[in-house]
Every structure is written in C-alpha cells, then in structure tokens.
Design a protein around this motif. Structure first.
Motif, PDB file in Angstrom:
ATOM      1  N   LEU A 125      35.484  41.534  40.568  1.00  0.00           N
ATOM      2  CA  LEU A 125      35.430  42.471  39.451  1.00  0.00           C
ATOM      3  C   LEU A 125      36.066  41.839  38.209  1.00  0.00           C
ATOM      4  O   LEU A 125      37.022  41.064  38.319  1.00  0.00           O
ATOM      5  N   PRO A 126      35.583  42.185  37.028  1.00  0.00           N
ATOM      6  CA  PRO A 126      36.155  41.605  35.800  1.00  0.00           C
ATOM      7  C   PRO A 126      37.561  42.124  35.486  1.00  0.00           C
ATOM      8  O   PRO A 126      38.311  41.486  34.751  1.00  0.00           O
ATOM      9  N   LYS A 127      37.909  43.286  36.056  1.00  0.00           N
ATOM     10  CA  LYS A 127      39.248  43.849  35.854  1.00  0.00           C
ATOM     11  C   LYS A 127      39.746  44.444  37.161  1.00  0.00           C
ATOM     12  O   LYS A 127      38.967  44.635  38.107  1.00  0.00           O
ATOM     13  N   SER A 128      41.030  44.779  37.207  1.00  0.00           N
ATOM     14  CA  SER A 128      41.611  45.380  38.409  1.00  0.00           C
ATOM     15  C   SER A 128      41.062  46.789  38.604  1.00  0.00           C
ATOM     16  O   SER A 128      40.788  47.501  37.636  1.00  0.00           O
ATOM     17  N   ASP A 150      42.804  43.904  44.364  1.00  0.00           N
ATOM     18  CA  ASP A 150      42.445  44.792  43.248  1.00  0.00           C
ATOM     19  C   ASP A 150      41.202  44.347  42.490  1.00  0.00           C
ATOM     20  O   ASP A 150      40.597  45.141  41.757  1.00  0.00           O
ATOM     21  N   THR A 151      40.815  43.102  42.630  1.00  0.00           N
ATOM     22  CA  THR A 151      39.637  42.623  41.891  1.00  0.00           C
ATOM     23  C   THR A 151      38.542  42.061  42.790  1.00  0.00           C
ATOM     24  O   THR A 151      37.537  41.557  42.286  1.00  0.00           O
ATOM     25  N   LEU A 171      30.539  51.336  41.346  1.00  0.00           N
ATOM     26  CA  LEU A 171      30.762  52.101  40.110  1.00  0.00           C
ATOM     27  C   LEU A 171      32.106  51.690  39.523  1.00  0.00           C
ATOM     28  O   LEU A 171      33.083  51.505  40.279  1.00  0.00           O
ATOM     29  N   PHE A 172      32.160  51.571  38.207  1.00  0.00           N
ATOM     30  CA  PHE A 172      33.389  51.097  37.564  1.00  0.00           C
ATOM     31  C   PHE A 172      33.422  51.624  36.125  1.00  0.00           C
ATOM     32  O   PHE A 172      32.384  52.041  35.569  1.00  0.00           O
TER      33      PHE A 172
END
Length: 546
Positions: A125-128, A150-151, A171-172
């Motif tokens: 993921l690009p962010k936590s 977390d990522t 989903l984010f």
C-alpha cells in the motif's frame, strides 16, 4: 500498479519456453515490461525482440491482441525447474470514487490453463492502513488474505486448479492515490461493502448447509449400513447350508455329467475351454476325429474335424448342438476345419456369437436340469443388488459432504453387491456337494500329475484328463500323464492333440482352435478466507509452457 512476479515452472518434458498472458481489461494498458531468469538468486535479464524462434534463448517477445498481451519467453528446458521474474506496470487500474479508492484486480484469470501448486501475492500500500482500508479476495475457498504489516497485504492459496481465477479487492482512502485520473463521481464504499458481505454470507450459508448435510448423510449412512448388515445376516442365516446335506449323498465321487456342465458347476463360466474339453470328449466317445492338415498361417496349423458315423441319441442337447453347429452350419455336414471356423466367424460374427451363446445356454440348462442350481437365492440376491446400488450412490454423495461414516456404507454396498451376484448363481445343496467333489478331484489330479500314480484314480485316465482341462487345471500339471497313454503317440488319437497343447507343443490344436473361435468374438474486509463470488475485477490471464 507496479507488478513484480516470480513464477517457478517444473518442466516434465521438453519445452521451448513459457508464456504469460495478461488481460488488460479494466485498465489503461501496460508498460515497462522486463523479463529475467532467476539463477541462484541473481537476475539474468532477457532481451526483447520482435519475433523469436523455437530454440532461441534469453529473449522474449510481446504479442498484443485487443484487451490482452501475451509475453512469450524463450528459454529451452527439459525435465528441470526454472524461475522467471516479470516486472511491468498496469496503468489506471485503481479507481478513485467520492468516498473510497478501490483496487479490484485479477492476478490470475480463468484463462490460465496450468494448475498452480502455490500462488502468493504481496500488495504494497502507498500509505499505512487505517479503519478505511478493507481487504477481500475471491477465488478458491481454501485461500487466505491478511495484513502482514500496516502497508503490506498478502494473499495466498494452494493447489489452484486450471481455469480458476484469483483476485483481490482493496478499499482505501482516496488520498492514497491523489494523482489518479481514473475518477468516478459516485459514492461506492457502502455498496461495495454490502456486495462483499453478501459473498461472505453466501459462503456461511453454504457452510451451514454443508454441515447440516454432513450430519444428515452421516445419520443416513449409519441407518442404511445397519439395514444392510441386518439384511445380509438374515439372508445368510436363512440360506446357510446345513451340515446334514452331506448325508444326502454317500458316494465319494462326483456323479456323471459332461465336461462342459462340470466346468459351469465349478468355474461358473462356459467358455472356450469348456468347448475345447467338449470336443476332446466327443472325440474320446468316437463322434469325431482330429487331423492336422498342415500350416496355413505363420506358426498356426489348420486342423480337420471329421464327423464319424455313430448314433447321437445318447448325447445331451448341448453335445448334439455343438456337432450340428460345427459340421452342419459351418462345415459341409461331415468335415469342418479350424480355418473354416475362423473364416465363418469373421464373415458371420453375429450368427457365430449367437450360436455360441445358444450352446452356452444349453449347457446351463443341463446343469439346472441336473438340480445343481436352485432359485432360492434369486429374490434375496436381487434385493441385495438393488440395495447395494442405492447404498453405493448415497455413500458417494455422503463422502462429497465429508460424511465419513459413508465409508462403512460403501464397504457394505460392495459386499452386498458381490453377495447378491453370488446368490443369483447359488448352487443347490446337491450342486454344492457335487461342486466339492469336483474340487477334490481337481486337487487329486494336480497332485498325481507329478507322481504319475493313477491307482484308484476317480476316473479312467483319459476321462480324467478331459475333465481336468474343463475344470481349469493348467496343462503343466497334466503333461506328466502323457507316457501313461500309449495312444498319445498316435496322431489319429485325440490324446495326441491333447498333449500337443503342452509346453513342448508347437502349432497345437488348442492354439489353432482358440484362434478360430476368437475370430467370432468368443473368448471410478479485515482479512480472512477467500469468498467464492467476485470475478468482476480488472486483469486476469494465465501462463504455461510451449
């Protein structure tokens, strides 16, 4: 989405390389494709070419077709294991809605024709993550999707069958992809969550139904198994033979019957061996003669059977039928050869088989007329066969639902079927006594074959040899009697051709006759498991060798 995939192939034959098909539907295409082979942890880069040929190595080519691209990697292999690394970027695959971002992507599509032992996807993921990040996966229900940290999201599944898709749906928050131009002006978070919840609920409903069915079929299997055991025990007890049956017959020897009838009584079949024994017996009684007419095919001789002028009133129906079939239907009334039989069987296979079946029927009728078989087991046998069919089907269905008590039912169904068939061909008490006597005779003849002791033999030696053949005794046990029959040295005597069927015989009568009759055809979101829904994600494709 920048993708790096490692694929390990086990080549169990000779291949020119592998292909990887990537479906681009739901994206804006692909770019930055790189291919390498992993050798001891190091990347060996492959060069892109416009077109490769079989036998080329360390190159790859691209073949584009509408909404998909095929990466063809040339790396000849034979009975070895190779790992390839593919790097590429799928453009605009993530969607930015008003209330959520969505990555919905098939990492493996139904187009894949190669079974996969182990499939793993790591999604960075690009962010936590926060409480707005939800993860789902669709495909085989033995798969898992979980947060590693977390990522990092990890998706794993083992034993993926061919033509089976594996996809992830994440989903984010929208701010994870601030530069996206794949924007949809809709609120989708709640509808997507409801859709995924419906998939999960459907799995739960299926699992509840499966557990309910498992209990149902376990109970049903136990019930039917109990009924089967009781039925088998009851039938066995009812049809069990009394020890007193041996008082019915004081004789130590089997009663007079033809070799074919004895064969059916003991072996439960009327086959070409019984037919051969009948021909020998008719020759012994003086109804036909056997003569070698020389070789007509490689290592196969043509034998002449000549009908002798002797009244046949004393013969049984199946013996008379055999003479009429051979000499009147196939031969010219008095002579028939094994070559004639073979030609007739090829030209008139239907009538040939019909006549052989008629002869078999007459043998069986004679056995019944002599009281060797009764009808006591017919109804119980039929009941057990019907029960076994029903029990077998239910046991298989039960095992599908993992109701393992069905294994007991499966065993009982097989036993019931075998026992039911046996009851349909059940010997009468009189037939069973004769059967045991023929079995004793069979053992006696095999033992005496080594010692050549024929004192107090149950039958005269020439008769005993024919019945031994009909009862299925191997010729090697009988060959030792040859020297005890002086006539076996004369080609005009049936015993000469009888012993020509032994291990030392070439171009034998038995081999020729069997070949002739064979011409007429005588002779078994917060992580967790995958859901089974979905299939609407972008991407897809498969892989394999070429």
């Amino acid at each position: 989405m920048k993708i790096s995939e490692d694929i390990t192939y086990t080549f169990e034959d000779k291949f020119n390389g592998i292909f990887r098909e990537i479906v681009l539907e739901g994206s804006s295409g692909i770019e930055d494709i790189q291919v390498a082979e992993m050798v001891k942890g190091n990347e060996i880069g492959y060069q892109r070419v416009e077109r490769g040929r079989k036998g080329d190595s360390n190159i790859f080519s691209l073949e584009e077709d509408k909404d998909r691209i095929n990466i063809k990697i040339f790396s000849p292999a034979e009975d070895e294991i190779k790992t390839f690394r593919l790097n590429y970027t799928i453009k605009n695959v993530a969607v930015s809605y008003k209330d959520t971002g969505e990555l919905y992507y098939k990492f493996l599509g139904k187009e894949n024709s190669t079974p996969i032992d182990f499939f793993q996807v790591n999604i960075k993921l690009p962010k936590s993550r926060n409480d707005k990040v939800k993860i789902f996966a669709h495909g085989p229900t033995n798969g898992r999707i979980d947060f590693v940290d977390d990522t990092l999201v990890r998706l794993e599944v083992e034993d993926v069958p061919a033509e089976t898709f594996v996809e992830a749906r994440i989903l984010f928050p929208v701010d994870f992809i601030p530069n996206s131009n794949n924007i949809v002006d809709e609120y989708k978070f709640h509808s997507i969550m409801e859709e995924e919840l419906s998939y999960i609920q459907e799995i739960e409903r299926k699992q509840i139904r499966r557990e309910r069915n498992k209990v149902l079929f376990n109970n049903l299997s136990i019930l039917l198994a109990g009924i089967g055991i009781i039925a088998i025990y009851f039938i066995f007890s009812k049809l069990r033979r009394s020890i007193d049956i041996y008082d019915m017959d004081k004789s130590l020897y089997p009663e007079d019957c033809t070799p074919a009838v004895a064969s059916y009584l003991v072996r439960s079949v009327v086959d070409s061996t019984a037919l051969l024994a009948t021909i020998y017996d008719l020759a012994r009684k003086g109804y036909l003669a056997i003569e070698d007419k020389g070789e007509y095919k490689r290592k196969i001789n043509n034998f002449k059977l000549e009908r002798l002028d002797k009244p046949t009133a004393s013969l049984l129906d199946h013996e008379n039928f055999l003479l009429e079939w051979l000499f009147d239907e196939i031969g010219d009334g008095s002579i028939v050869t094994t070559q004639d039989i073979e030609k007739y069987g090829k030209r008139h296979s239907s009538s040939f088989y019909k006549s052989f079946s008629s002869w078999q029927k007459k043998v069986k009728e004679e056995a019944k007329n002599k009281g060797y078989f009764d009808d006591k087991g017919n109804i119980p046998g039929a009941i057990l066969i019907v029960f076994s069919a029903i029990a077998f089907v239910i046991s298989i269905i039960s095992l599908v639902y993992e109701a393992f008590y069905a294994l007991i039912l499966l065993f009982i169904s097989i036993f019931a079927f075998i026992y039911g068939i046996a009851l349909l061909f059940r010997r009468s008490d009189h037939g069973y006594i004769q059967y045991k006597k023929w079995q004793d005779f069979k053992k006696e003849l095999k033992l005496r074959g080594d010692s050549q002791d024929i004192r107090d033999l149950t039958f005269s030696l020439d008769t005993a040899l024919i019945y031994g053949l009909a009862l299925g005794i191997n010729t090697k046990y009988l060959y030792g009697f040859k020297d005890l029959i002086p006539e076996s040295a004369m080609a005009s005597h049936w015993a000469y051709w009888y012993f020509a069927t032994g291990p030392k015989g070439q171009n034998s009568f038995q081999e020729s006759l069997n070949r002739s009759f064979s011409a007429g055809s005588v002779s078994a979101g917060s992580g967790g498991g995958f859901s089974s829904g979905g299939g609407g994600g972008a991407g897809g494709g498969g892989t394999g060798g070429f």
